[in-house]
Write a protein that holds these residues in place. Sequence first.
Motif, PDB file in Angstrom:
ATOM      1  N   SER A  59       9.833  45.726  96.311  1.00 51.33           N
ATOM      2  CA  SER A  59      10.569  46.722  95.527  1.00 51.33           C
ATOM      3  C   SER A  59      10.760  46.223  94.103  1.00 51.33           C
ATOM      4  N   PRO A  60      11.092  47.118  93.169  1.00 52.89           N
ATOM      5  CA  PRO A  60      11.324  46.705  91.779  1.00 52.89           C
ATOM      6  C   PRO A  60      12.456  45.691  91.636  1.00 52.89           C
ATOM      7  N   ASP A  61      13.413  45.696  92.577  1.00 52.34           N
ATOM      8  CA  ASP A  61      14.527  44.753  92.499  1.00 52.34           C
ATOM      9  C   ASP A  61      14.054  43.305  92.573  1.00 52.34           C
ATOM     10  N   GLU A  62      12.863  43.089  93.107  1.00 52.03           N
ATOM     11  CA  GLU A  62      12.340  41.729  93.258  1.00 52.03           C
ATOM     12  C   GLU A  62      11.507  41.275  92.071  1.00 52.03           C
ATOM     13  N   LEU A  63      11.330  42.139  91.077  1.00 44.99           N
ATOM     14  CA  LEU A  63      10.630  41.731  89.864  1.00 44.99           C
ATOM     15  C   LEU A  63      11.520  40.829  89.026  1.00 44.99           C
ATOM     16  N   SER A  64      10.913  39.913  88.300  1.00 47.17           N
ATOM     17  CA  SER A  64      11.688  39.012  87.447  1.00 47.17           C
ATOM     18  C   SER A  64      12.358  39.788  86.316  1.00 47.17           C
ATOM     19  N   PRO A  65      13.606  39.477  86.011  1.00 44.82           N
ATOM     20  CA  PRO A  65      14.267  40.128  84.872  1.00 44.82           C
ATOM     21  C   PRO A  65      13.632  39.779  83.539  1.00 44.82           C
ATOM     22  N   LEU A  66      12.789  38.744  83.518  1.00 45.38           N
ATOM     23  CA  LEU A  66      12.125  38.362  82.263  1.00 45.38           C
ATOM     24  C   LEU A  66      11.188  39.460  81.775  1.00 45.38           C
ATOM     25  N   GLY A  67      10.747  40.346  82.678  1.00 47.04           N
ATOM     26  CA  GLY A  67       9.842  41.413  82.274  1.00 47.04           C
ATOM     27  C   GLY A  67      10.527  42.642  81.728  1.00 47.04           C
ATOM     28  N   LEU A  68      11.857  42.686  81.800  1.00 43.29           N
ATOM     29  CA  LEU A  68      12.573  43.906  81.414  1.00 43.29           C
ATOM     30  C   LEU A  68      12.356  44.317  79.955  1.00 43.29           C
ATOM     31  N   PRO A  69      12.325  43.390  78.992  1.00 46.82           N
ATOM     32  CA  PRO A  69      12.079  43.821  77.605  1.00 46.82           C
ATOM     33  C   PRO A  69      10.745  44.540  77.431  1.00 46.82           C
ATOM     34  N   ARG A  70       9.691  44.050  78.080  1.00 45.61           N
ATOM     35  CA  ARG A  70       8.395  44.730  77.988  1.00 45.61           C
ATOM     36  C   ARG A  70       8.477  46.120  78.641  1.00 45.61           C
ATOM     37  N   TYR A  71       9.179  46.194  79.736  1.00 40.92           N
ATOM     38  CA  TYR A  71       9.337  47.469  80.445  1.00 40.92           C
ATOM     39  C   TYR A  71      10.046  48.491  79.567  1.00 40.92           C
ATOM     40  N   ARG A  72      11.091  48.060  78.876  1.00 38.94           N
ATOM     41  CA  ARG A  72      11.859  48.988  78.035  1.00 38.94           C
ATOM     42  C   ARG A  72      11.025  49.491  76.853  1.00 38.94           C
ATOM     43  N   VAL A  73      10.176  48.629  76.307  1.00 39.19           N
ATOM     44  CA  VAL A  73       9.299  49.084  75.216  1.00 39.19           C
ATOM     45  C   VAL A  73       8.330  50.131  75.742  1.00 39.19           C
ATOM     46  N   HIS A  74       7.781  49.920  76.923  1.00 39.68           N
ATOM     47  CA  HIS A  74       6.897  50.928  77.511  1.00 39.68           C
ATOM     48  C   HIS A  74       7.644  52.244  77.730  1.00 39.68           C
ATOM     49  N   GLN A  75       8.843  52.167  78.258  1.00 41.71           N
ATOM     50  CA  GLN A  75       9.621  53.389  78.466  1.00 41.71           C
ATOM     51  C   GLN A  75       9.857  54.130  77.153  1.00 41.71           C
ATOM     52  N   ALA A  76      10.221  53.380  76.109  1.00 43.83           N
ATOM     53  CA  ALA A  76      10.505  53.999  74.817  1.00 43.83           C
ATOM     54  C   ALA A  76       9.264  54.669  74.243  1.00 43.83           C
ATOM     55  N   MET A  77       8.127  54.002  74.343  1.00 39.58           N
ATOM     56  CA  MET A  77       6.912  54.564  73.768  1.00 39.58           C
ATOM     57  C   MET A  77       6.388  55.746  74.590  1.00 39.58           C
ATOM     58  N   ILE A  78       6.506  55.668  75.907  1.00 45.39           N
ATOM     59  CA  ILE A  78       6.086  56.811  76.716  1.00 45.39           C
ATOM     60  C   ILE A  78       7.001  57.999  76.449  1.00 45.39           C
ATOM     61  N   SER A  79       8.289  57.737  76.285  1.00 46.69           N
ATOM     62  CA  SER A  79       9.225  58.811  75.951  1.00 46.69           C
ATOM     63  C   SER A  79       8.851  59.466  74.627  1.00 46.69           C
ATOM     64  N   LEU A  80       8.470  58.652  73.647  1.00 47.69           N
ATOM     65  CA  LEU A  80       8.063  59.209  72.357  1.00 47.69           C
ATOM     66  C   LEU A  80       6.795  60.046  72.499  1.00 47.69           C
ATOM     67  N   ARG A  81       5.848  59.569  73.316  1.00 49.36           N
ATOM     68  CA  ARG A  81       4.621  60.343  73.550  1.00 49.36           C
ATOM     69  C   ARG A  81       4.960  61.675  74.230  1.00 49.36           C
ATOM     70  N   ARG A  82       5.931  61.672  75.127  1.00 48.27           N
ATOM     71  CA  ARG A  82       6.351  62.928  75.759  1.00 48.27           C
ATOM     72  C   ARG A  82       6.976  63.876  74.736  1.00 48.27           C
ATOM     73  N   ARG A  83       7.720  63.305  73.807  1.00 49.35           N
ATOM     74  CA  ARG A  83       8.385  64.130  72.775  1.00 49.35           C
ATOM     75  C   ARG A  83       7.370  64.714  71.805  1.00 49.35           C
ATOM     76  N   PHE A  84       6.308  63.958  71.534  1.00 51.46           N
ATOM     77  CA  PHE A  84       5.273  64.398  70.592  1.00 51.46           C
ATOM     78  C   PHE A  84       3.909  64.367  71.291  1.00 51.46           C
ATOM     79  N   PRO A  85       3.670  65.272  72.235  1.00 52.50           N
ATOM     80  CA  PRO A  85       2.425  65.231  73.012  1.00 52.50           C
ATOM     81  C   PRO A  85       1.171  65.431  72.181  1.00 52.50           C
ATOM     82  N   TRP A  86       1.328  65.986  70.972  1.00 52.41           N
ATOM     83  CA  TRP A  86       0.165  66.203  70.109  1.00 52.41           C
ATOM     84  C   TRP A  86      -0.456  64.894  69.621  1.00 52.41           C
ATOM     85  N   LEU A  87       0.261  63.771  69.790  1.00 52.56           N
ATOM     86  CA  LEU A  87      -0.332  62.486  69.412  1.00 52.56           C
ATOM     87  C   LEU A  87      -1.623  62.232  70.173  1.00 52.56           C
TER      88      LEU A  87
END
Length: 430
Positions: A337-365
């Motif tokens: 499960s995701p709970d077993e992933l190392s917390p060291l990866g969380l910063p990379r995960y948050r950047v992916h979330q932010a960028m995917i969210s931006l792509r959703r907001r501006f799908p014309w990219l």
Amino acid sequence: MSDHPAPSASTEPDWVAHAIWWQVFPLGFTGAERESAPLTHRLPHVESWLDYLIDLGCNGLALGPVFASSTHGYDTVDHLAVDPRLGDDADLDHLLATAREKGVRILLDGVFNHIGRDHPWAVEAVREGPDSTAGQRIRWSGDRPESFEGHDILVALNHDNGAVQDHVVDVMNHWLARGADGWRLDAAYAVDPSFWAAVLPRVRAEHPDAWFVGEMIHGDYATYVDRSGLDSVTQYELWKATWSALRDGNFFELAHALGRHDALLPTFVPATFVGNHDVTRVATTLGDDRDVDIATALLFFVPGTPTVYYGDEQGFRGTKEERVGGDDEIRPPFPASPDELSPLGLPRYRVHQAMISLRRRFPWLRTTSADVETLTNTALTLRAAHDGTTLRLALNLGDDAVTRPGGEVLAAADGVGDTLPPHTWAIVQN
């Protein structure tokens, strides 16, 4: 600056305009044995990560090989059977149905350039010879089956043979009818485009909403798409330019590749990525997590249909080596499960979330040119505009801060203010 809508003759289904893929290599992801083994129900482990995929912001699961094979999945022995190391038909059916319920598309990996040497066709061809019915389904090098790129366990198919074409049509239709949404066509670069031009219309006649993307490492991408009838191909040229430019501090290389990339848009929308199951992890190549985040920002700002390779969103590291087992580091098992992933990866995960969210907001990219506005070896600003909205991606690989473009900051690395500190990025709107 311009939009490049899909050409009028495009067969790309509408749903792909919003597809963002999370790619999984099932045999590695589930910790399966190296070689064929008794039935073990491992596909439910993949299914259990669908909510994680959705939380990341993706809506597509691109699966590596899931069909019966002898070793690594690309030496297929039965295209119509699930690899026993992963489970059975019921397991794959359940994964497909659950994904559909959750709004997740499934892309299957179609290995149709070659088969495994233990495939019944290959065994029969060797037994009966080149002039036999079975022998005409494969390619020959003298009196020996032709291997693919020197791999003795991979036997090249004869794509001029009608039985081969019929088989691929049947396999594609079989699994699309079971609930898959499209096919990644492995080693498409090694197949004459006329083969796909003969096969795909027959598949689309039954499944007009399917998407077909070919693996292209080199060559003339646009011409191949035009001649083959594929919807897209993998953009290896841009992948290489991305990590090379970031590693070497040479944005001129990336700017050149982006110009070539944008030139493809009138023909098709490329499949973009910064990592996959065949290459050293981007975090290993770049070394600096700050530069890994810059690669992520680029992936989701530049046009294309993007794919995230599982673990890249957590900053996984791994080196591909040219030896037996040399892919193990880049195809690791995932925990229960995701709970077993190392917390060291969380910063990379948050950047992916932010960028995917931006792509959703501006799908014309996805279809809009990313034009170079400012350029030095270590600083780059890209501009994309659509219907009165202008976005800029500013990047700084240098050791000194640089001025960022003015405007509202929509997403950025930590520490960004009026300037971009070393090894940071920002997306602004004005």
